[in-house]
Design a protein around this motif. Structure first.
Motif, mmCIF file in Angstrom:
data_model
loop_
_atom_site.group_PDB
_atom_site.id
_atom_site.type_symbol
_atom_site.label_atom_id
_atom_site.label_comp_id
_atom_site.label_asym_id
_atom_site.label_seq_id
_atom_site.Cartn_x
_atom_site.Cartn_y
_atom_site.Cartn_z
ATOM 1 N N ASP A 226 31.839 9.772 46.399
ATOM 2 C CA ASP A 226 31.779 10.776 47.488
ATOM 3 C C ASP A 226 31.237 10.099 48.750
ATOM 4 O O ASP A 226 31.940 9.328 49.396
ATOM 5 C CB ASP A 226 30.930 11.972 47.036
ATOM 6 C CG ASP A 226 31.101 13.186 47.944
ATOM 7 O OD1 ASP A 226 30.924 13.042 49.167
ATOM 8 O OD2 ASP A 226 31.401 14.293 47.447
ATOM 9 N N CYS B 173 26.251 14.128 46.053
ATOM 10 C CA CYS B 173 27.404 14.525 46.866
ATOM 11 C C CYS B 173 27.468 13.687 48.137
ATOM 12 O O CYS B 173 27.905 12.550 48.110
ATOM 13 C CB CYS B 173 27.313 16.021 47.147
ATOM 14 S SG CYS B 173 28.780 16.658 47.946
ATOM 15 N N GLU C 50 24.083 19.230 50.088
ATOM 16 C CA GLU C 50 25.285 18.487 50.464
ATOM 17 C C GLU C 50 24.878 17.141 51.063
ATOM 18 O O GLU C 50 25.161 16.100 50.493
ATOM 19 C CB GLU C 50 26.092 19.297 51.487
ATOM 20 C CG GLU C 50 27.271 18.557 52.091
ATOM 21 C CD GLU C 50 28.419 18.341 51.135
ATOM 22 O OE1 GLU C 50 28.529 19.105 50.175
ATOM 23 O OE2 GLU C 50 29.214 17.406 51.366
ATOM 24 N N GLU D 118 28.705 22.691 54.246
ATOM 25 C CA GLU D 118 28.932 21.341 53.700
ATOM 26 C C GLU D 118 28.211 20.369 54.632
ATOM 27 O O GLU D 118 27.062 20.582 54.947
ATOM 28 C CB GLU D 118 30.449 21.073 53.600
ATOM 29 C CG GLU D 118 31.120 21.894 52.497
ATOM 30 C CD GLU D 118 31.332 21.110 51.194
ATOM 31 O OE1 GLU D 118 30.690 20.065 51.009
ATOM 32 O OE2 GLU D 118 32.140 21.556 50.363
ATOM 33 N N ASP E 30 34.851 19.560 55.263
ATOM 34 C CA ASP E 30 33.739 19.144 54.401
ATOM 35 C C ASP E 30 32.942 18.050 55.127
ATOM 36 O O ASP E 30 32.140 18.339 55.999
ATOM 37 C CB ASP E 30 34.302 18.691 53.045
ATOM 38 C CG ASP E 30 33.234 18.461 51.994
ATOM 39 O OD1 ASP E 30 32.112 18.129 52.363
ATOM 40 O OD2 ASP E 30 33.525 18.598 50.797
ATOM 41 N N ASN E 31 33.233 16.763 54.867
ATOM 42 C CA ASN E 31 32.436 15.705 55.496
ATOM 43 C C ASN E 31 32.802 15.529 56.972
ATOM 44 O O ASN E 31 33.945 15.700 57.370
ATOM 45 C CB ASN E 31 32.629 14.375 54.769
ATOM 46 C CG ASN E 31 32.055 14.415 53.359
ATOM 47 O OD1 ASN E 31 32.624 13.857 52.448
ATOM 48 N ND2 ASN E 31 30.943 15.113 53.184
ATOM 49 N N GLU F 181 40.175 14.659 47.003
ATOM 50 C CA GLU F 181 39.421 15.091 48.178
ATOM 51 C C GLU F 181 39.055 13.800 48.889
ATOM 52 O O GLU F 181 38.659 12.834 48.222
ATOM 53 C CB GLU F 181 38.184 15.853 47.670
ATOM 54 C CG GLU F 181 37.057 15.977 48.629
ATOM 55 C CD GLU F 181 35.768 16.505 47.958
ATOM 56 O OE1 GLU F 181 35.753 16.740 46.732
ATOM 57 O OE2 GLU F 181 34.777 16.657 48.670
#
Ligand code: FEO
Ligand code: CA
Ligand code: CA
Length: 565
Positions: free
Chosen positions: A104, A220, A290, A392, A453-454, A511
């Motif tokens: 991740d 994560c 996160e 996130e 997300d990121n 992902e």
């Protein structure tokens, strides 16, 4: 490229009709739910205004020709860009240490980091490995789980070894990035490594009076601290060790001595000191972490921003008691153990204190600050925290100190595509307890992205957004037009402000995570996580990326090159 061509590409990538068709049921559902409060999405929808810019509005040229969404089992990049696999599951990071599963977060720290250098061809990669695949690691299937088969201790231990944080050296040799064997740095901190419990809940009754935890897991995303350590967020810890565990990757059966409260913390690691003991920073609270983004306030305090990635959970920040010392790394060593934790109140634009001694409501409902920290998600609501739509990644824009938050989605509250929110603290000071906020970008047909997300910023101040539509929803129904999970660049100023340009499309059911640039901006490291996640038959996987042929899918960290310095 010519702006007209660019426009055509952007608007071609999503057919509005296709999207409306796939979400045809939405209107009926919305009408049926109109009598119920829709929570955070209502707040988001009412935030149309734009905050005053705190940095000059500058034009950002788009440094690539955007690609189109794809369902291909490939990592697709724009013309002129290429990727190199640095490590994939199945490789080692040293003689006897395997590279973990489901990579991740990825951080690049130049090898001369602590002498103020900017080496963009030699450094350390710090990679989180979020969770194992029992199917690909142990051939343990969902059916096995449903039939009550208990994993052997060997199987559980194998999964634990592939979970955690990997640190290893990388070098660019003759223009190509390579993994590098280096016994001085390469190591794995996994779900079996002893981790010191530090901060206000360490040794407390809630942690069974312990000072050490048995490993780290559910790692994560993360963040680099200004003092040169790395923080890793323990996110969905409950999937391994909770009593109501319903997942096939539970470890309870072969580790009866687990202590659930030892997970769900932020872990701090010094990647440059192989012998250093990683620490769980309990003063920052326990929830589904996160990542962590740290800014230094005007008075010199370190301020850590964090999100609890669960539906209807909160955004937090922690302000250290002591000042950050830029000249003495050692003095910052335990700076995250002392300070105040706050939760974001988006209704009143305030940070609400989570201090047992100072808040009557907490005194009436908890036994101690340790109790508050262990049960942060309950304490935060009582203290005035706003229930959000799955926070996130949180990142600070280095150009103007504004704080960007990905709210990925919350389908139970009719938020299907998520949004990116921007916070500006009062006086533009991280320590401020009041803030303004706006919706910077919204997922959906108009923007072309879904489920952000990121987040990461490049040297020109552009925001890069990595998306995570869940495997159960990807390429189906209302998520169908967005195709495979992807990576977008969104300028934060200039005429393209808030518009998403598609840079990368990942292989089937993956992902894309991480997204970190070398200091010169020439390389971006990306994690390709869980390709083929929907596979039920080991011999017939839904993806065979990256090796193809008869191989199973393998999570991998890659170096993307082609960016201009
Ligand atoms: Fe592990 Fe919130 O993504
Ligand atoms: Ca994430
Ligand atoms: Ca995610």
């Amino acid at each position: 490229m010519n702006e007209n061509n660019l426009d055509k590409l952007i608007y071609k990538k999503l057919s509005r009709r296709e999207l409306l068709k796939s979400s045809g049921r939405t209107a009926a559902v919305l009408a049926a739910c109109a009598v119920f409060p829709s929570g955070f999405i209502e707040l988001l929808n009412n935030r149309k205004g734009s905050l005053k810019a705190v940095s000059p509005d500058k034009y950002s040229p788009i440094p690539f020709k955007p690609i189109l969404p794809s369902t291909e089992d490939k990592l697709i990049l724009p013309e002129g860009f290429e990727y190199t696999i640095i490590r994939k599951w199945g490789d080692n990071i040293s003689d006897d240490t395997p590279y973990g599963f489901n990579n991740d977060y990825v951080a690049y720290m130049q090898i001369d980091y602590h002498t103020g250098g900017n080496n963009s061809e030699d450094g350390l990669l710090i990679v989180n490995h979020e969770y194992p695949s029992p199917l690909f690691i142990n051939k343990y299937s969902d059916e096995d789980f449903k039939n009550g088969r208990i994993k052997t201790k060997e199987e559980t231990d194998r999964e634990r070894k592939f979970t955690g944080i990997n640190i290893f050296r990388v070098k660019k040799i003759d223009g190509k990035w390579e993994f590098t064997e280096d016994i001085n740095f390469n190591r794995s901190i996994n779900a079996m490594t002893p981790i010191k419990l530090s901060g206000k809940a360490a040794g407390a009754e809630e942690l069974k009076f312990k000072d050490y935890a048995d490993g780290t897991l559910a790692n994560c995303s993360g963040g680099i601290t200004p003092w040169g350590t790395v923080l890793s967020g323990e996110e969905n810890f409950q999937d391994h060790y909770s009593s109501d565990n319903v997942w096939e990757y539970r470890w309870n059966d072969t580790n009866k001595d687990f202590i659930n409260e030892h997970y769900g913390w932020v872990v701090e690691v010094d990647p440059f000191d192989k012998n250093s003991i990683p620490k769980k920073r309990t003063s920052l609270g326990r929830f589904r972490h996160e990542n962590v983004a740290i800014g230094i306030s005007k008075r010199g305090k370190a301020v850590a921003y964090m999100g609890d990635d669960k539906v209807n959970e909160c955004v937090y920040k922690f302000i250290t008691k002591n000042n950050y010392d830029p000249k003495d790394k050692k003095k910052n060593e335990d700076i995250l153990d002392e300070g105040d934790l706050y939760v974001a109140d988006f209704l009143n634009n305030k940070w609400q204190l989570l201090d047992f001694e100072k808040r009557e409501v907490l005194k009436n409902n908890f036994r101690s600050q340790a109790d508050v920290l262990v049960n942060c998600d309950k304490a935060s609501k009582l203290a005035g925290g706003t229930e959000c739509n799955r926070p996130e990644d949180i990142e600070i824009n280095p150009a103007d100190n504004s704080v960007f938050i990905s709210f990925t989605n919350n389908s139970g509250k009719e938020d299907y595509f998520g949004s990116i929110v921007r916070i500006v603290e009062n006086e533009n000071d991280f320590e401020s307890l009041n803030f303004e906020w706006e919706v910077f970008a919204k997922g959906g047909a108009d923007s072309g992205f879904s489920c952000p997300d990121n987040l990461t910023f490049d040297n020109d101040g552009n925001l890069w957004v990595l998306c995570d539509i869940s495997t159960s929803k990807i390429n189906k129904d209302r998520q169908k037009p967005f195709k495979n999970n992807s990576l977008f660049m969104i300028p934060v100023s200039g005429e393209n402000k808030g518009r998403a340009f598609l840079f990368a499309s990942g292989p089937v059911e993956c992902e894309l995570c991480g997204g970190t640039f070398t200091p010169d901006g020439s390389t971006m490291f990306i994690s390709v996580q869980h390709p083929g996640e929907g596979t039920v038959d080991y011999d017939n996987p839904t993806s065979r990326w990256p090796m193809y042929g008869d191989d199973i899918p393998r999570p991998a960290v890659v170096a993307v090159t082609g960016f201009k310095k």
